[in-house]
Motif scaffolding. Structure first.
Motif, short mmCIF file in Angstrom:
data_model
loop_
_atom_site.label_atom_id
_atom_site.label_comp_id
_atom_site.label_asym_id
_atom_site.label_seq_id
_atom_site.Cartn_x
_atom_site.Cartn_y
_atom_site.Cartn_z
N ASP A 210 10.94 10.63 6.39
CA ASP A 210 12.66 10.83 6.46
C ASP A 210 12.20 8.63 6.72
N ALA A 211 11.47 8.60 7.92
CA ALA A 211 12.15 6.99 7.94
C ALA A 211 12.31 6.04 7.22
N PHE A 212 10.68 6.38 6.79
CA PHE A 212 10.09 4.79 5.32
C PHE A 212 11.62 5.23 4.52
N ARG A 213 11.77 6.24 3.81
CA ARG A 213 12.89 6.65 3.08
C ARG A 213 14.69 5.74 3.64
N ARG A 233 -3.93 6.84 7.05
CA ARG A 233 -4.09 7.11 4.99
C ARG A 233 -2.68 8.30 5.32
N THR A 234 -2.37 8.41 5.45
CA THR A 234 -1.17 9.71 5.21
C THR A 234 0.52 8.74 4.86
N GLY A 235 0.01 7.59 5.98
CA GLY A 235 1.37 6.69 6.29
C GLY A 235 0.78 5.98 4.83
N VAL A 236 0.10 5.54 4.41
CA VAL A 236 -0.15 4.41 3.42
C VAL A 236 0.43 4.95 2.28
N GLU A 237 -0.18 6.55 1.98
CA GLU A 237 0.41 7.61 0.89
C GLU A 237 1.94 7.82 0.59
N THR A 238 2.25 8.22 1.64
CA THR A 238 3.44 8.21 1.83
C THR A 238 4.44 6.98 1.62
N ALA A 239 4.11 5.95 2.33
CA ALA A 239 4.52 4.40 2.04
C ALA A 239 5.13 4.48 0.40
N ILE A 240 4.00 4.24 -0.17
CA ILE A 240 3.66 4.12 -1.30
C ILE A 240 4.31 5.38 -2.32
N ARG A 241 4.73 6.96 -1.71
CA ARG A 241 4.88 7.51 -2.14
C ARG A 241 6.56 7.28 -2.39
N VAL A 264 -7.56 0.42 4.06
CA VAL A 264 -6.18 0.16 3.76
C VAL A 264 -6.03 -0.15 2.17
N ARG A 265 -7.00 -1.51 2.77
CA ARG A 265 -6.65 -2.36 0.74
C ARG A 265 -6.91 -1.47 -0.52
N ALA A 266 -8.40 -0.86 0.08
CA ALA A 266 -9.04 -0.50 -1.32
C ALA A 266 -7.81 1.33 -1.14
N GLN A 267 -7.16 1.73 -0.44
CA GLN A 267 -6.28 2.73 -0.45
C GLN A 267 -4.84 2.00 -1.44
N LEU A 268 -4.38 0.96 -1.26
CA LEU A 268 -2.89 0.89 -1.78
C LEU A 268 -3.37 0.25 -3.42
#
Length: 441
Positions: A210-213, A233-241, A264-268
C-alpha cells in the motif's frame, strides 16, 4: 532579534578593543592572518569553505541599538568603546584563498588588513564560519573522491543544529556532493534538493505494498522506494510488482551493504529491472564509500558523517596578528613562539607550485611589510592563490549567494585535479605537498 552579526563574537575581542582605544594602539595598522598549523586528523589536504557566507555576515556586522544596549547594560565595554562601535564598519582589506581552494599547513587562507580595532573584532566570526565549513567541505571532498563518478546526496540536517545544517549542506556541495535534502539550503544557495520517503511512510500504511502504491501514484515510477523496512528481498519483489521494471530506484538503509547491494542487484536483474538504480545510505563515511567501490551501487546518501566533518568537526584554524606598524611607522613581523603553537610572522603571498601539472609545494613568500611583496619582481613560480575579497571596506559580491557557491564548487572540482596521487589515499599521513616559506628581504 536583529539581523546584526556583531555579537557573534567572544567578549575578549571587545575588551581588547576597549583597552586599545584607551592606550592609543587601536588605530595602529595591523595584519591578521587566518590559517591552520596542521591538517585535522592526519588528512592530506584541506578545502577552504565558508568565505562566501563570511562576506555576507560581514555586511551585517553592525552594532545597532539592541547590541549597544546589551553591551552597556552588562558593562562589557566603556562609554568610549560604545561610541566607537556605534559607527563601526569594517573599512580594511581582506585577501584570501578562493572558496573551494585546497589549503595546507600554514596556508594564509585569509589576510585581514586594517587598524587593530577594525580587524581584531572579526576573529570569532571568521573562525566560527571557516572552521566549520572547511571541516565539512574537506570531509565531503574525501567522500566525493572515494565515490568517483557515483553521485552523493547530503542528508544530515537531523544531525546538526538547524542553521549549521544549512551551512553544512553548502560546504558539502562545494566539496563535491551533488544534492541535499535540506530545502533551506536549496533556496538560499541554489543546491539541487532530493528526498522521497522515510520508514515512517511504510509503517503508516496497512502494508508495504500500500505504501509503495501510494508513493508511486504521487511521485511516479521514477521515484526511489525504500525497501528495507521489513524484509529486503520481499521489499524488492513488492517494489517491482507494484511499479514495474521501469522503477527509478530502490534505497537500502541497513545491513551489510556490500553483500546486500550485490543481492539486490541480482534480484532486480532477475526481475527484469536492469535499469533500476540502487542507492545506499546507513551511516556512510569516506571509508565505507571506498569499501563499496566494487559493489553494484549507483548512488550514496550521507548524513551524520559529512555534517560533522567525519570525526573532525573543526579545521583547527587560528586567527593571529602577524604584522603591525611600530611607533615609528615601520612594519615589523610578529609571531607567537609558544611550544607547539609557533607561527610565521610577516605578511605573505602564496603560490601553488607544480611539476608537470601536478601540485608539488605550497610556496609562501614572507615579508614584514607590503612593499617587498608588491614589487613585480617578487613572485614565485606557480599559480597565485590569493584574491581580494574586501577592498577598503568594499565587499566583492561575486563570492556570495548562489553564483558564489556555484563558482566555489566548480573551482574546487577543478583544482583538486592538481593533487598528486598520494593525496587521494584516505589513511592518515603527512600533507600531500610541503609548505615552503621564502623570506623576502
Amino acid at each position: 532579534m536583529t539581523t546584526s552579526t556583531a555579537l557573534l563574537t567572544d567578549r575578549y575581542e571587545l575588551t581588547m578593543l576597549a583597552a586599545s582605544l584607551r592606550d592609543g594602539t587601536a588605530s595602529r595598522p595591523s595584519v591578521f592572518e587566518l590559517f591552520s598549523r596542521r591538517l585535522s586528523g592526519g588528512r592530506r589536504f584541506g578545502v577552504v569553505a565558508g568565505t562566501g557566507r563570511l562576506l555576507g555576515l560581514l555586511r551585517d556586522f553592525r552594532f545597532g541599538d539592541d547590541e549597544l544596549r546589551f553591551l552597556r547594560d552588562n558593562d562589557v565595554v566603556d562609554a568610549v568603546s560604545l561610541r566607537y562601535l556605534e559607527d563601526y564598519r569594517f573599512s580594511g582589506t581582506i585577501r584570501g584563498y578562493r572558496e573551494g581552494e585546497l589549503y595546507f599547513p600554514g596556508s594564509p587562507v585569509l589576510t585581514v588588513e586594517g587598524s587593530f580595532a577594525d580587524a581584531v573584532v572579526l576573529e570569532t566570526l571568521a573562525l566560527s564560519v571557516l572552521n566549520h565549513d572547511s571541516a565539512v567541505a574537506t570531509a565531503a571532498s574525501r567522500m566525493s573522491l572515494a565515490a568517483g563518478e557515483r553521485p552523493l546526496a547530503e542528508m544530515g540536517s537531523r544531525r546538526a543544529a538547524e542553521r549549521s545544517a544549512v551551512a553544512a549542506a553548502r560546504a558539502a556541495y562545494i566539496g563535491g556532493f551533488g544534492s541535499t535534502s535540506n530545502l533551506e539550503a536549496g533556496r538560499t544557495w541554489g543546491i539541487p534538493t532530493m528526498g522521497t520517503a522515510a520508514h515512517s511512510w511504510t509503517l503508516l500504511h496497512e502494508s508495504e505494498e500500500d505504501a509503495f502504491r501510494s508513493q508511486i501514484e504521487s511521485l511516479g515510477t521514477g521515484t526511489t522506494l525504500l525497501v528495507d523496512t521489513y524484509d529486503i528481498r520481499t521489499g524488492v519483489e513488492t517494489a517491482i510488482r507494484v511499479a514495474g521494471t521501469g522503477l527509478g530506484g530502490v534505497r537500502i538503509d541497513s545491513g551489510d551493504l556490500p553483500i546486500v547491494a550485490a543481492d539486490v542487484r541480482a534480484q532486480l536483474d532477475e526481475l527484469g529491472a536492469t535499469s533500476t538504480r540502487i542507492t545506499v545510505t546507513s551511516d556512510l563515511d569516506e571509508y565505507a564509500i571506498a569499501a563499496l567501490a566494487a559493489s553494484p551501487v549507483d548512488a550514496y546518501g550521507v548524513g551524520t558523517s559529512v555534517v560533522t566533518g567525519s570525526g573532525y568537526p573543526t579545521a583547527s584554524m587560528v586567527y593571529k596578528l602577524v604584522a603591525r606598524q611600530d611607533a615609528a611607522g615601520s612594519w615589523i613581523g610578529v609571531a607567537k613562539a609558544s611550544a607547539d603553537k609557533a607561527s610565521h610572522g610577516g605578511r605573505k603571498a602564496a603560490f601553488r607550485t607544480h611539476e608537470d601539472g601536478v601540485a608539488s609545494a605550497e610556496t609562501i613568500l614572507v615579508a614584514d611589510g607590503f612593499e617587498q611583496l608588491e614589487s613585480p619582481s617578487m613572485t614565485a613560480d606557480g599559480r597565485p592563490l590569493q584574491v581580494t575579497l574586501v577592498d577598503n571596506g568594499d565587499i566583492d559580491d561575486a563570492h556570495e549567494g548562489v553564483p558564489g557557491t556555484a563558482a566555489a564548487r566548480a573551482h574546487h572540482l577543478r583544482v583538486r585535479e592538481e593533487l598528486p596521487v598520494r593525496a587521494l589515499a584516505l589513511s592518515k599521513s603527512d600533507p600531500a605537498i610541503p609548505t615552503v616559506y621564502v623570506d623576502v628581504a
